[in-house]
Motif scaffolding. Structure first.
Motif, PDB file in Angstrom:
ATOM      1  N   ARG A 619       0.828  -1.212   0.000  1.00  0.00           N
ATOM      2  CA  ARG A 619       0.000   0.000   0.000  1.00  0.00           C
ATOM      3  C   ARG A 619       0.859   1.257   0.000  1.00  0.00           C
ATOM      4  O   ARG A 619       0.573   2.166  -0.780  1.00  0.00           O
ATOM      5  N   PRO A 620       1.914   1.346   0.852  1.00  0.00           N
ATOM      6  CA  PRO A 620       2.744   2.561   0.779  1.00  0.00           C
ATOM      7  C   PRO A 620       3.325   2.776  -0.612  1.00  0.00           C
ATOM      8  O   PRO A 620       3.334   3.907  -1.115  1.00  0.00           O
ATOM      9  N   ILE A 621       3.783   1.678  -1.256  1.00  0.00           N
ATOM     10  CA  ILE A 621       4.370   1.841  -2.590  1.00  0.00           C
ATOM     11  C   ILE A 621       3.299   2.294  -3.574  1.00  0.00           C
ATOM     12  O   ILE A 621       3.503   3.234  -4.349  1.00  0.00           O
ATOM     13  N   ALA A 622       2.145   1.627  -3.520  1.00  0.00           N
ATOM     14  CA  ALA A 622       1.070   2.006  -4.438  1.00  0.00           C
ATOM     15  C   ALA A 622       0.665   3.457  -4.206  1.00  0.00           C
ATOM     16  O   ALA A 622       0.442   4.220  -5.149  1.00  0.00           O
ATOM     17  N   PHE A 623       0.606   3.856  -2.915  1.00  0.00           N
ATOM     18  CA  PHE A 623       0.246   5.224  -2.563  1.00  0.00           C
ATOM     19  C   PHE A 623       1.271   6.201  -3.133  1.00  0.00           C
ATOM     20  O   PHE A 623       0.928   7.215  -3.743  1.00  0.00           O
ATOM     21  N   ALA A 624       2.564   5.849  -2.972  1.00  0.00           N
ATOM     22  CA  ALA A 624       3.622   6.727  -3.463  1.00  0.00           C
ATOM     23  C   ALA A 624       3.541   6.856  -4.978  1.00  0.00           C
ATOM     24  O   ALA A 624       3.670   7.953  -5.527  1.00  0.00           O
ATOM     25  N   VAL A 625       3.332   5.699  -5.650  1.00  0.00           N
ATOM     26  CA  VAL A 625       3.259   5.736  -7.116  1.00  0.00           C
ATOM     27  C   VAL A 625       2.079   6.588  -7.560  1.00  0.00           C
ATOM     28  O   VAL A 625       2.205   7.425  -8.464  1.00  0.00           O
ATOM     29  N   ASP A 626       0.939   6.413  -6.879  1.00  0.00           N
ATOM     30  CA  ASP A 626      -0.232   7.210  -7.209  1.00  0.00           C
ATOM     31  C   ASP A 626       0.039   8.697  -7.035  1.00  0.00           C
ATOM     32  O   ASP A 626      -0.258   9.518  -7.909  1.00  0.00           O
ATOM     33  N   GLY A 627       0.627   9.030  -5.881  1.00  0.00           N
ATOM     34  CA  GLY A 627       0.904  10.424  -5.580  1.00  0.00           C
ATOM     35  C   GLY A 627       1.832  11.037  -6.612  1.00  0.00           C
ATOM     36  O   GLY A 627       1.598  12.136  -7.133  1.00  0.00           O
ATOM     37  N   LEU A 628       2.894  10.264  -6.932  1.00  0.00           N
ATOM     38  CA  LEU A 628       3.863  10.741  -7.914  1.00  0.00           C
ATOM     39  C   LEU A 628       3.193  10.943  -9.253  1.00  0.00           C
ATOM     40  O   LEU A 628       3.425  11.949  -9.950  1.00  0.00           O
ATOM     41  N   SER A 630       0.080  11.638  -9.898  1.00  0.00           N
ATOM     42  CA  SER A 630      -0.795  12.812 -10.006  1.00  0.00           C
ATOM     43  C   SER A 630       0.026  14.105 -10.027  1.00  0.00           C
ATOM     44  O   SER A 630      -0.369  15.090 -10.630  1.00  0.00           O
ATOM     45  N   ARG A 631       1.199  14.081  -9.355  1.00  0.00           N
ATOM     46  CA  ARG A 631       2.061  15.263  -9.459  1.00  0.00           C
ATOM     47  C   ARG A 631       2.572  15.429 -10.882  1.00  0.00           C
ATOM     48  O   ARG A 631       2.567  16.507 -11.453  1.00  0.00           O
ATOM     49  N   LEU A 632       3.044  14.294 -11.457  1.00  0.00           N
ATOM     50  CA  LEU A 632       3.652  14.361 -12.782  1.00  0.00           C
ATOM     51  C   LEU A 632       2.612  14.610 -13.867  1.00  0.00           C
ATOM     52  O   LEU A 632       2.965  14.888 -15.006  1.00  0.00           O
ATOM     53  N   ASN A 633       1.356  14.485 -13.457  1.00  0.00           N
ATOM     54  CA  ASN A 633       0.277  14.705 -14.402  1.00  0.00           C
ATOM     55  C   ASN A 633       0.383  16.094 -15.021  1.00  0.00           C
ATOM     56  O   ASN A 633      -0.006  16.313 -16.172  1.00  0.00           O
ATOM     57  N   LEU A 634       0.941  17.051 -14.262  1.00  0.00           N
ATOM     58  CA  LEU A 634       1.134  18.411 -14.744  1.00  0.00           C
ATOM     59  C   LEU A 634       1.874  18.430 -16.073  1.00  0.00           C
ATOM     60  O   LEU A 634       1.617  19.250 -16.942  1.00  0.00           O
ATOM     61  N   LEU A 635       2.806  17.486 -16.209  1.00  0.00           N
ATOM     62  CA  LEU A 635       3.663  17.489 -17.388  1.00  0.00           C
ATOM     63  C   LEU A 635       2.865  17.283 -18.668  1.00  0.00           C
ATOM     64  O   LEU A 635       3.357  17.552 -19.754  1.00  0.00           O
TER      65      LEU A 635
END
Lengths: 662, 315
Positions: A619-628, A630-635
């Protein structure tokens, strides 16, 4: 062609017999090549694959041994599938893919260069993924989730292996195994390759904590495919570990300490021990018959990994004789587990076909409805509980013997680690016995717990033939383990340049790892003594005491209740051990909701268990990947100007890195 | 005396002495609690009486239920006959070393626990599930004791351990002491004795072993009872063989040394029976869920034994 055949009504009558013949032929060929030494054939080079790299295929002792394991299992499973496939609802989703899956596993074992190895590996992964999806009805079901998790884990594992081989091939970029073996590389590169292999192949094998996909994916496939995934595909993954850690990274032959020293062995012992105990505990809390078997696969893969780790530690410490013993134990256990797990998954398939139920809480009483299937399942259950005189016991016994040889190690950390591994293995064996007692006792004994279980009838004869073949092999290999150890001997010659260390006292009758004064075991004599004594006892009792027998209602301290719900259930059976181990390891919480005195409402017991591997790792990894993400979505929404400047900056950065490194 | 004769004598000896040992424990316990108690021969009479009776089994009992008593009894009898008691070298001893012996005892337990689940009654289930918990903790503890011995003596073969300890002065070893305590705890748990289980009770909430065999009667019950008597003898013989092997006929036995061996062995059994009865009368039964802690003590002692061994060997 497969698709065309599968569309037909009788596709299973065509695909599975051919698959049986092919597997049997490969198993016989590989077995013969192990027994008759001219084994180190040059690799066959086929002009396929990348233009500058042709595909290399070769059989050496190691691949031949695993070819035997995979194909004996595949052959018997094919017999089972002739009858089992009859009731497949959508055969076109299974039949064309099944041969591809079996072929993929064989090709992994045959490959002699990294490129064809990885292509075959992906073939194996993707075809098994399609088979996991085969019984899916609509999106959002558990099969879909299982297949998704499996795909993600397979992708991560594949990338890890790709990187591992990249590191192994180094800058020279020659991907044939022969070149990798002789290439020189630094300690750090070797270590990186080993760790990446453990990640990639370990996740496919199901070592804790990389196991999370396995109990989801293996049971989701049709049962005969589950048997292959659990029995054979995990062995192919162990083969990959063996190939890299024992063959490709050991450096020049004759160098006693090997390439990397003892730490990879210690990692394998740790992961193996953890998998063995955790796999058994997970299985103990599970009531889905196929999931329970999948968790037991985690346990047994752990035992094999523990044996392999011991072999590495012993070799790195210069104890080559003990190393061969540990290797032999691990190889034998891999063989035994393939047969036993094939037997149990096929047995589970027969049960599912007869009842439509997978939950052992809704089975019961099958020993009277399905006598042959139940008897075979019982033999498999006893085998995986490490009970003599069956085969599962012999390999665990040999592993214990290797562990007891650990006193000869010089480093005290290793010495102590090996003893702890022994205690852990003992605990895993005892828990496995509890797991299978519960699975058989609740699932097959007692009174039927559902209407479907009460009217179950045996399925097609080919299924029973396959089950009986498995059971007979389990008895045979338990009585004469030397049949398999003889096949494992060339592997030891190949990897350690010396024969399997069994003393001269070892014959077909006796298994003597060191000398008769140290330890010995004889499956044949034990079996004969048990059968003979039981025969004498039964005859004597019947002669002196008579054989009068009367049937009446069950006693149950005078209060028998005819309702099947009053029987002990699977979760209540697990309760004592759940209390002992589960409170800390699974965060088990029990909520009792007792009705007030005099009230007629039913009481409720709610048991909550958590899987710490999911909570702390996935879950932490999945959470981190998700978070990353959505941040990178800006690109995604930049102007072309910004994209160009980003590309320019990246280029400049890379050039600076190159300039600094050079 | 030739090998086959020795082995046959061993088979008969353990079978004949087992009910006597149980009788001795019962009699002593009765005397210690101020009762007269049945005679020493009562267990023999009980077994014969049960054998003569008609067996009544539940309507839905399967073949497994009928076969399990014989398998349990055979596995335990064979295991007991492999342990050197009065003579060190028995021809069948090499077929199973200590580790295989533990597994053979496990086979007997597996059959018994399955039989408890066959009828589908609540009591059978309670008994089996608790038995499994006890076994899952007792087996690793027992194997740790075996590790201690194997690390100390370099062997897991019973005759060789016995021979080594009987002839060599290993001195007073802390590890051996800890191992002995651990093995005694395991033996108490495995044999369903107080404080883990009470062999004399039918109070359903506390019982383990009796609940499993509740549905048996007649010859099947006789086999199950005989199996648990043999099991008690087995553990006493095992402890005697591993920690007090003195007096047994070493090497090639003569008639005289075998006779002395048998006499000493019976003496050891009597001593063990008296100690067990004294222990059982002086302690109360514990709650079922305390049993886990009790057995964890054995596990810990086993581990400590190994640690002490490493420390005392100076690493």
């Amino acid at each position: 062609m497969g698709v065309a055949v599968a569309r037909g009504r009788a596709g299973h009558l065509f695909i599975y017999p051919i698959s049986f013949l092919a597997s049997a032929a490969i198993a016989l060929t590989a077995g013969a090549s192990l027994l008759h030494p001219p084994i180190d054939a040059p690799s066959a080079i086929l002009p396929i694959g990348l233009p500058w790299l042709e595909a290399h295929f070769r059989i050496d002792a190691l691949s031949a041994y695993f070819l035997v394991v995979v194909n004996i299992l595949a052959a018997i499973v094919a017999i089972f599938a002739v009858g089992y496939g009859r009731h497949e609802e959508e055969p076109h989703r299974v039949l064309p893919i099944y041969p591809v899956f079996v072929a993929g596993m064989n090709l992994v074992l045959l490959s002699d260069d990294a490129f064809s190895f990885l292509v075959a590996w992906e073939f194996m992964s993707l075809s098994s993924w399609l088979l996991v999806l085969a019984t899916q009805r609509e999106p959002g079901t558990s099969q879909a989730a299982a297949a998704y998790v499996y795909l993600v884990m397979a992708a991560i594992g594949g990338i890890a292996l790709l990187l591992a081989f990249g590191v192994l091939a180094g800058v020279a970029g020659d991907y044939s195994f022969a070149a990798i073996r002789t290439a020189s590389r630094g300690q750090a590169a070797t270590a990186a390759a080993i760790l990446l292999t453990l990640l990639g192949a370990g996740s496919k094998a199901g070592l804790v904590p990389l196991h999370a996909w396995l109990p989801l994916a293996h049971p989701a496939a049709p049962s005969h495919v589950s048997a292959l995934m659990s029995g054979a595909m995990t062995k192919v993954a162990l083969y990959a570990i063996l190939r890299v850690l024992f063959d490709l990274t050991v450096g020049a032959p004759g160098e006693p300490s090997g390439g990397a020293g003892w730490w990879p062995g210690l990692i394998l012992i740790f992961l193996g021990g953890l998998s063995a105990v955790m796999g058994a505990l997970y299985a103990l809390l599970e009531s889905d018959l196929k999931k329970l078997l999948a968790y037991s696969t985690v346990e047994n893969v752990g035992i094999v990994a523990l044996g392999l780790g011991l072999a590495l530690v012993f070799r790195a410490s210069g104890l080559a004789g003990l190393a061969t013993l540990a290797l032999g134990a691990a190889l034998l256990h891999a063989f035994n587990h393939a047969l036993l797990k094939g037997l149990l998954f096929c047995g589970a398939g027969a049960v599912i076909e007869a009842t439509g139920e997978r939950d052992i809480e809704r089975l019961g009483g099958l020993i009277r409805r399905l006598p042959a299937t139940s008897a075979c399942f019982l033999i498999g259950a006893a085998g995986l509980s490490a009970l003599p005189p069956l085969n599962g016991f012999v390999s665990e016994w040999l592993t214990f013997q290797a562990i007891l040889g650990g006193t000869q190690l010089s480093l005290w950390e290793l010495k102590f680690a090996v003893v702890v591994a022994g205690a852990v293995l003992a605990l895993a064996a005892a828990l496995a016995a509890a797991v299978f007692l519960r699975a058989f006792g609740i699932g097959f004994l007692g009174r039927p717990r559902s209407a479907a279980a009460a009217v179950a009838i045996e399925g097609a004869p080919s299924m029973r033939v396959a089950l009986c073949l498995f059971a007979a092999l389990c008895f045979l290999l338990g009585a004469v383990p030397l049949l398999v150890l003889r096949l494992a001997d060339p592997v030891s010659q190949r990897l350690f340049a010396q024969p399997l260390a069994l003393s001269a006292g070892s014959t077909w009758l006796w298994l003597v790892p060191f000398s008769t004064g140290v330890s010995s075991y004889s499956g044949v004599v034990l079996l004969a003594a048990l059968v003979g004594l039981a025969f004498v006892v039964i005859l004597a009792v019947h002669h002196f005491a008579g054989r009068r027998l009367r049937r009446g209602p069950a006693w149950d301290c005078g209060f028998p209740d005819p309702r099947p719900e009053t029987q002990y259930s699977a979760s209540s059976f697990a309760q004592p051990l759940r209390r002992v181990f589960g409170t800390s390891l699974f965060r088990v919480r029990e909520h009792v909701d007792m009705a007030a005195p005099g009230e007629m409402a039913a009481s409720r017991l709610l048991v909550v268990t958590r899987d710490l591997a999911w909570d702390w790792l996935y879950r932490p990894i999945a959470f981190a990947v998700d978070g990353l993400a959505s941040r990178l979505n800006l690109l995604q929404f930049l102007t072309i100007r910004r994209y160009l400047s980003l590309m320019f900056m990246a280029l400049a950065l890379l050039l600076i890195v190159v300039a600094v490194l050079q | 005396m030739n090998g086959a004769g020795l082995q046959l004598l061993q088979f008969l000896l353990v079978l004949l002495l087992a009910p006597g040992l149980t009788g001795l424990v019962r009699k002593t316990k009765a005397r210690l609690t101020g009762r007269r108690g049945p005679g020493l021969l009562q267990p023999y009479r009980d077994l014969i009486r049960l054998l003569r009776k008609e067996a009544v089994i539940a309507e839905n009992a399967s073949w497994l239920f009928r076969f399990a008593p014989y398998l349990t009894f055979t596995a335990l009898w064979l295991a007991a006959a492999l342990i050197p008691t009065f003579a060190q070298r028995l021809p069948l001893s090499p077929i199973a070393d200590l580790i295989a012996l533990v597994a053979l005892i496990g086979l007997g337990r597996f059959a018994m626990a399955l039989a408890g689940l066959d009828i589908g009654t609540a009591f059978g289930g309670i008994g089996s599930s608790r038995e499994v918990m006890v076994a899952a903790l007792a087996e690793p503890a027992m194997l740790l004791v075996i590790f201690t011995l194997a690390l100390l003596l370099g062997t897991t073969s019973l005759p060789d351990i016995a021979g080594y300890l009987a002839t060599t002065n290993v001195g007073l070893r802390v590890s051996l002491g800890l191992g002995l305590v651990a093995l005694v705890i395991v033996a108490i748990a495995e044999n369903a004795r107080v404080p883990v289980d009470n062999p004399a009770t039918h109070l359903e909430l506390t019982m383990i072993h009796e609940a499993m065999i509740l549905e048996y009667s007649g010859r099947h019950l006789a086999m199950m009872e005989a199996a648990s008597m043999v099991k008690l003898l087995l553990f006493v013989s095992l402890i005697a063989c591993l920690f007090a092997p003195w007096g047994m006929a070493l090497g090639e036995p003569t008639a005289a040394s075998a006779a002395i061996g048998i006499a000493v062995y019976i003496g050891k059994l009597i001593l063990a029976g008296l100690v067990l009865a004294l222990f059982e009368t002086s302690i109360a039964k514990m709650r079922v869920f305390r049993v886990g802690e009790f057995l964890a003590t054995a596990l810990l002692l086993g581990l400590l034994a190994v640690v002490f061994l490493f420390v005392s060997k100076g690493l």
